[in-house]
Motif scaffolding. Sequence first.
Motif, PDB file in Angstrom:
ATOM      1  N   LEU A 155       0.819  -1.218   0.000  1.00 54.33           N
ATOM      2  CA  LEU A 155       0.000   0.000   0.000  1.00 54.33           C
ATOM      3  C   LEU A 155       0.855   1.271   0.000  1.00 54.33           C
ATOM      4  N   GLY A 156       2.184   1.082   0.029  1.00 50.12           N
ATOM      5  CA  GLY A 156       3.070   2.244   0.044  1.00 50.12           C
ATOM      6  C   GLY A 156       3.135   2.931   1.393  1.00 50.12           C
ATOM      7  N   LEU A 157       2.865   2.199   2.467  1.00 45.03           N
ATOM      8  CA  LEU A 157       2.803   2.792   3.795  1.00 45.03           C
ATOM      9  C   LEU A 157       4.071   2.578   4.621  1.00 45.03           C
ATOM     10  N   LEU A 158       5.035   1.841   4.073  1.00 46.00           N
ATOM     11  CA  LEU A 158       6.305   1.685   4.767  1.00 46.00           C
ATOM     12  C   LEU A 158       7.281   2.778   4.348  1.00 46.00           C
ATOM     13  N   TYR A 159       8.069   3.200   5.300  1.00 49.98           N
ATOM     14  CA  TYR A 159       9.102   4.226   5.094  1.00 49.98           C
ATOM     15  C   TYR A 159      10.085   3.762   4.022  1.00 49.98           C
ATOM     16  N   ARG A 160      10.366   4.632   3.061  1.00 55.61           N
ATOM     17  CA  ARG A 160      11.283   4.278   1.969  1.00 55.61           C
ATOM     18  C   ARG A 160      12.351   5.358   1.826  1.00 55.61           C
ATOM     19  N   THR A 161      13.592   4.960   1.939  1.00 61.20           N
ATOM     20  CA  THR A 161      14.687   5.893   1.718  1.00 61.20           C
ATOM     21  C   THR A 161      15.114   5.834   0.251  1.00 61.20           C
ATOM     22  N   ARG A 162      15.652   6.905  -0.241  1.00 66.25           N
ATOM     23  CA  ARG A 162      16.154   6.948  -1.617  1.00 66.25           C
ATOM     24  C   ARG A 162      17.169   8.079  -1.728  1.00 66.25           C
ATOM     25  N   PRO A 163      18.125   7.924  -2.620  1.00 62.93           N
ATOM     26  CA  PRO A 163      19.113   8.987  -2.797  1.00 62.93           C
ATOM     27  C   PRO A 163      18.421  10.270  -3.255  1.00 62.93           C
ATOM     28  N   MET A 164      18.682  11.359  -2.537  1.00 61.52           N
ATOM     29  CA  MET A 164      18.008  12.598  -2.878  1.00 61.52           C
ATOM     30  C   MET A 164      18.824  13.773  -2.356  1.00 61.52           C
ATOM     31  N   ALA A 165      19.406  14.524  -3.254  1.00 63.73           N
ATOM     32  CA  ALA A 165      20.170  15.706  -2.838  1.00 63.73           C
ATOM     33  C   ALA A 165      19.245  16.847  -2.474  1.00 63.73           C
ATOM     34  N   SER A 166      18.099  16.906  -3.153  1.00 61.77           N
ATOM     35  CA  SER A 166      17.141  17.971  -2.872  1.00 61.77           C
ATOM     36  C   SER A 166      15.725  17.483  -3.152  1.00 61.77           C
ATOM     37  N   VAL A 167      14.758  18.169  -2.567  1.00 55.21           N
ATOM     38  CA  VAL A 167      13.352  17.851  -2.778  1.00 55.21           C
ATOM     39  C   VAL A 167      12.779  18.908  -3.725  1.00 55.21           C
ATOM     40  N   PRO A 168      12.157  18.489  -4.819  1.00 59.22           N
ATOM     41  CA  PRO A 168      11.555  19.477  -5.724  1.00 59.22           C
ATOM     42  C   PRO A 168      10.595  20.404  -4.980  1.00 59.22           C
ATOM     43  N   ALA A 169      10.625  21.674  -5.324  1.00 56.09           N
ATOM     44  CA  ALA A 169       9.855  22.685  -4.597  1.00 56.09           C
ATOM     45  C   ALA A 169       8.374  22.325  -4.483  1.00 56.09           C
ATOM     46  N   LYS A 170       7.771  21.958  -5.590  1.00 54.51           N
ATOM     47  CA  LYS A 170       6.332  21.650  -5.590  1.00 54.51           C
ATOM     48  C   LYS A 170       6.039  20.428  -4.720  1.00 54.51           C
ATOM     49  N   ALA A 171       6.880  19.406  -4.816  1.00 51.70           N
ATOM     50  CA  ALA A 171       6.670  18.192  -4.025  1.00 51.70           C
ATOM     51  C   ALA A 171       6.792  18.492  -2.531  1.00 51.70           C
ATOM     52  N   PHE A 172       7.770  19.327  -2.170  1.00 55.09           N
ATOM     53  CA  PHE A 172       7.962  19.678  -0.765  1.00 55.09           C
ATOM     54  C   PHE A 172       6.726  20.393  -0.218  1.00 55.09           C
ATOM     55  N   THR A 173       6.245  21.383  -0.927  1.00 57.75           N
ATOM     56  CA  THR A 173       5.079  22.145  -0.470  1.00 57.75           C
ATOM     57  C   THR A 173       3.852  21.254  -0.339  1.00 57.75           C
ATOM     58  N   GLU A 174       3.630  20.407  -1.339  1.00 62.32           N
ATOM     59  CA  GLU A 174       2.454  19.528  -1.307  1.00 62.32           C
ATOM     60  C   GLU A 174       2.523  18.542  -0.151  1.00 62.32           C
ATOM     61  N   GLN A 175       3.729  17.998   0.126  1.00 65.33           N
ATOM     62  CA  GLN A 175       3.857  17.041   1.210  1.00 65.33           C
ATOM     63  C   GLN A 175       3.666  17.709   2.571  1.00 65.33           C
ATOM     64  N   ILE A 176       4.208  18.902   2.739  1.00 66.40           N
ATOM     65  CA  ILE A 176       4.024  19.628   4.002  1.00 66.40           C
ATOM     66  C   ILE A 176       2.552  19.954   4.208  1.00 66.40           C
ATOM     67  N   GLU A 177       1.882  20.386   3.162  1.00 69.79           N
ATOM     68  CA  GLU A 177       0.459  20.705   3.280  1.00 69.79           C
ATOM     69  C   GLU A 177      -0.357  19.467   3.653  1.00 69.79           C
ATOM     70  N   ALA A 178      -0.033  18.317   3.047  1.00 69.83           N
ATOM     71  CA  ALA A 178      -0.751  17.078   3.358  1.00 69.83           C
ATOM     72  C   ALA A 178      -0.503  16.648   4.797  1.00 69.83           C
ATOM     73  N   SER A 179       0.745  16.761   5.241  1.00 68.70           N
ATOM     74  CA  SER A 179       1.078  16.369   6.614  1.00 68.70           C
ATOM     75  C   SER A 179       0.435  17.310   7.624  1.00 68.70           C
ATOM     76  N   CYS A 180       0.399  18.602   7.309  1.00 65.52           N
ATOM     77  CA  CYS A 180      -0.235  19.560   8.214  1.00 65.52           C
ATOM     78  C   CYS A 180      -1.739  19.349   8.280  1.00 65.52           C
ATOM     79  N   ASP A 181      -2.319  18.909   7.168  1.00 69.95           N
ATOM     80  CA  ASP A 181      -3.739  18.558   7.183  1.00 69.95           C
ATOM     81  C   ASP A 181      -3.978  17.409   8.159  1.00 69.95           C
ATOM     82  N   MET A 182      -3.120  16.387   8.114  1.00 72.21           N
ATOM     83  CA  MET A 182      -3.224  15.238   9.022  1.00 72.21           C
ATOM     84  C   MET A 182      -2.996  15.672  10.469  1.00 72.21           C
ATOM     85  N   TRP A 183      -1.914  16.413  10.725  1.00 68.17           N
ATOM     86  CA  TRP A 183      -1.594  16.819  12.092  1.00 68.17           C
ATOM     87  C   TRP A 183      -2.605  17.811  12.644  1.00 68.17           C
TER      88      TRP A 183
END
Length: 336
Positions: free
Chosen positions: A85-113
Motif C-alpha cells: 500500500l506504500g505505507l512503509l518508510y522508503r529511503t532513496r538517494p536525494m540531494a534535494s526535494v523538488p519545490a512543488k513536491a515539498f510544499t504539497e507534502q508539508i500541506e498534506a502532513s499539516c492537514d493530518m496533524w
Amino acid sequence: MQNAQARIEHPRLRHCTFKWVSDDSPMLMIVGKEYFEITEDFGTREQFLTIKRYFDGRHSIAQIAERAGVDEDSVRQIAQTFDELGLLYRTRPMASVPAKAFTEQIEASCDMWGRQIGFHNLFAGLESGDLRGEVFMGMILETYHYVKAAPKHIATAIAHCDDERLVPLLSRYFTEEYNHAGMLLQSLKKMGVPKEHIKSAHPVIGTWSLINNLCEIARQDTLSYIACTTLFEARADDFEEGTESLRRAARTAGYPEACAEPLITHMRIDVEAGHVGLLDEAVGILGDIPAANAHKAVNNLHDLKHSYDQFHDGIVQYYSDIANYIPRIKVDYFSL
C-alpha cells in the motif's frame, strides 16, 4: 535505495495517526490526506497497536513477534500489506526535494496533524459539556496569551533569518499579525473577565512551552518556521466548521455566543490574509529544498504538533481544577 526485503524485515511505518469513535467502530489509519480502514478480522485492536509500536525500523520481524506476543508470519503479512500500500518508510538517494513536491507534502502532513490536534479531548469535552465552563474561558485566555506572543516569534524569525530574500515576506507577516491580541481581549471582556485581570494574567506552562518552541524554531531555521505556519494558521476549508464549533462550545459553557465573535473575526482575517500559504510563497523564492533542510523542517514541524497537544493538555489540567486561580496569577517573593 532500500529494497523491499529490507523494508519488510525491519519495517518502519510512514508517519500516521489512528482514530476511532468507539471500541466497536472501525479504526482509521490517516497518512497525510489518505485514509485507510483497519478491520479486526484477525486479532484485536490492542494487538495491532502493540505490533505497530515496534514498526520503527529498529526491530526485526522476529523481535516484533516476540515482543508483541504474536507469530512471525502474522507480523510479516502485516508488513507486506503495508509495503504493497506504500505505507512503509522508503529511503532513496536525494540531494534535494523538488519545490512543488515539498510544499504539497508539508500541506498534506499539516492537514493530518491539524486534524489530530482537533481530536484532543479539550474540544469534544467543551462541546459535550463534560468539561467545566471555566475550561472554555481558559482556552480563550491561553489563546490570548498565545496570539499576543506572535510578534515575539515572528520578530525572532526576522532577526535570525538565514536567507535575506525571505525577510520581506516575514516582515509583511509581522505587520499583519502584531496587533491581533486585542480581539481576544474583547472576547474575554464579553465573558466578564475584568481587563486588569486579563492584563496581569500569567500563562500556564503549556502555553509558555508552545511560545518558546516557536521562538526556538524561528531561531534555528527559517524554512522550518515558515513551514510551521502551514500548521497553525487558519485554513479556509476549516473556517465554517470551526466557527460553529466555537459558538456551540460557548453556549454549552454558559457564555454568550457574542464572546466567540472577536476570535472568529481573528480567524477570518487570517484566512483572508492567506497566511496558510506563506510556505508556498517562500518555496517559490527558494526553489528546490536541500534534503537535509527538508528533514529538519519536518522534524521541527512534528515537534510543534506535540507542543499544541501539550498546550491543550495544560488548559484542561489547570482550568478543570476548582481550586486554581482564574486567571492564573504570578507568584512573587511576597507570596512565599
